[in-house]
Scaffold this active site. Structure first.
Site, PDB file in Angstrom:
ATOM      1  N   LYS A   1       1.167  -1.410   0.163  1.00 37.32           N
ATOM      2  CA  LYS A   1      -0.202  -0.547   0.032  1.00 37.32           C
ATOM      3  C   LYS A   1       1.056   1.243  -0.249  1.00 37.32           C
ATOM      4  CE  LYS A   1      -4.091  -1.744   1.360  1.00 37.32           C
ATOM      5  NZ  LYS A   1      -5.661  -0.998   2.815  1.00 37.32           N
TER       6      LYS A   1
ATOM      7  N   LYS B   1      -6.025 -11.973  -8.086  1.00 40.28           N
ATOM      8  CA  LYS B   1      -7.363 -12.391  -7.372  1.00 40.28           C
ATOM      9  C   LYS B   1      -8.054 -11.439  -8.028  1.00 40.28           C
ATOM     10  CE  LYS B   1      -9.153 -11.543  -2.799  1.00 40.28           C
ATOM     11  NZ  LYS B   1      -7.968 -11.706  -1.297  1.00 40.28           N
TER      12      LYS B   1
ATOM     13  N   LYS C   1     -11.794  -5.987  -5.818  1.00 43.47           N
ATOM     14  CA  LYS C   1     -12.903  -4.486  -5.991  1.00 43.47           C
ATOM     15  C   LYS C   1     -12.226  -2.952  -6.434  1.00 43.47           C
ATOM     16  CE  LYS C   1     -13.274  -4.478  -1.071  1.00 43.47           C
ATOM     17  NZ  LYS C   1     -13.731  -4.183   0.013  1.00 43.47           N
TER      18      LYS C   1
END
Ligand code: TRP
Length: 334
Positions: free
Chosen positions: A115, A197, A200
């Site tokens: 992140k 994966k 969202k």
């Protein structure tokens, strides 16, 4: 233990729109767990602000997520469905646990590294201590089990270390939680890159099926799903795209991989993709209908929010007072 049942805690962030991956991989299974466990399912809105958010958007997304929990079949009378930010104990326990967490431990967290690479202009202290807040979420309710995806196992391991560290100094205060390893949910991959994966936060909307996508959109996205030129419908590592579609079809229909392969033996990818799209649309339809109904019933949802925040607060405060006493904070005068 609450009323003789083991406690289960899990949460989802209210950023982005939930995908089929979140539904088949987590939410759908949460519903089946509520008979066996005393469940707390949080909308972890405090975690969301580690990345800059638009306030009105965040509020709306949090409410949508809480409503979706119910639309997906979680009974809010049996499951404690609540906003993390409505229970101040999360922040209070997180502070205490921060004082028992080493910088080195947090430096090793792969999600922090990912992140901070993605948000290089905003590497804030919250992003760094995010796993400690997550530990507080879990330990506050004395959770025995935590269903999480693989990407969160490192955070759960830290939670266990913190619980054990605290217990070894102060005696048995926290239950040391286990990852939930029962019948786990399906692992759904991106439709555009089946080695990744389904997420969202994917920038390509064709990579994910959102729970709010209508039938036409769903069928169109499956039509475009990346596959291969093998022209056979077989679950195998050499065909990640087709395998992902088999996994999705199997999770929605309840059929085994072998049954799916037999059903489509000799058929083309076009037929198969259409069948997957239709099955997914049928699976999501009832959730979408219920979601729309619930959105119209503001008073009902408000009632759930209030009731469950009180319930969560009750259990959270119980743990928090114990912890505060152990570390030496003065007693409250009543
Ligand atoms: N960090 C989790 C995620 O991004 C969300 C989360 C926060 C969570 N607190 C939790 C999950 C506690 C399980 C238990 O997916």
């Amino acid at each position: 233990m609450i009323d003789g049942k083991k406690v289960l805690f899990s949460g989802m962030q209210s950023t982005g729109s939930l995908t089929l991956g979140n539904y088949l991989g987590a939410l759908k299974n949460w519903v089946t767990l509520s008979d066996d466990y005393e469940c707390f399912y949080s909308v972890v809105d405090m975690h969301s602000i580690t990345v800059r958010q638009d306030p009105a958007e965040l509020r709306k997304k949090a409410r949508n997520l809480l409503t979706l929990y119910i639309a997906a079949g979680l009974d809010p009378k049996k499951n404690c469905i609540y906003y993390q930010s409505h229970v101040s104990g999360h922040a209070e326990l997180a502070w205490i646990l921060n004082c028992f967490t080493y910088m080195g431990e947090l430096n090793r967290m792969t999600q922090f590294k990912d992140k901070s690479a993605k948000h290089a202009d905003n590497i804030n202290a919250g992003l760094f201590t995010y796993p400690v807040l997550m530990a507080a979420d879990i330990l506050l309710y004395q959770a025995d089990v935590v269903p999480v995806g693989k990407d969160q196992l490192q955070h759960l391991e830290l939670t266990r270390d913190l619980a054990q560290r605290f217990n070894s100094i102060y005696g048995d205060v926290f239950v040391v939680p286990e990852p939930y390893l029962g019948k786990s949910g399906a692992k759904i991959m991106s439709l555009q890159d089946p080695t990744k994966k389904m997420s969202k936060s994917d920038e390509n909307p064709n990579a994910s099926i959102y729970l709010t996508d209508d039938t036409d959109t769903i069928i169109r996205k499956f039509k475009r799903a990346v596959t291969d030129s093998e022209a056979r419908i077989k679950y195998c590592p050499e065909q990640p795209g087709i395998s992902n579609l088999i996994e999705i079809y199997s999770a929605c229909s309840g059929k085994s991989f072998a049954e799916v392969e037999a059903e489509f033996e000799g058929k083309g990818y076009g037929d198969f993709k259409l069948a997957v799209g239709e099955t997914v649309a049928d699976t999501l339809k009832p959730v979408q209908t219920r979601f729309d109904e619930l959105c119209k019933d503001k008073a009902y949802i408000d009632g759930i929010i209030k009731e469950n925040a009180e319930k969560a607060n009750y259990y959270a405060t119980k743990t928090l007072r114990k912890v505060q006493k152990k570390v030496g904070f003065p007693e409250r005068i009543r």
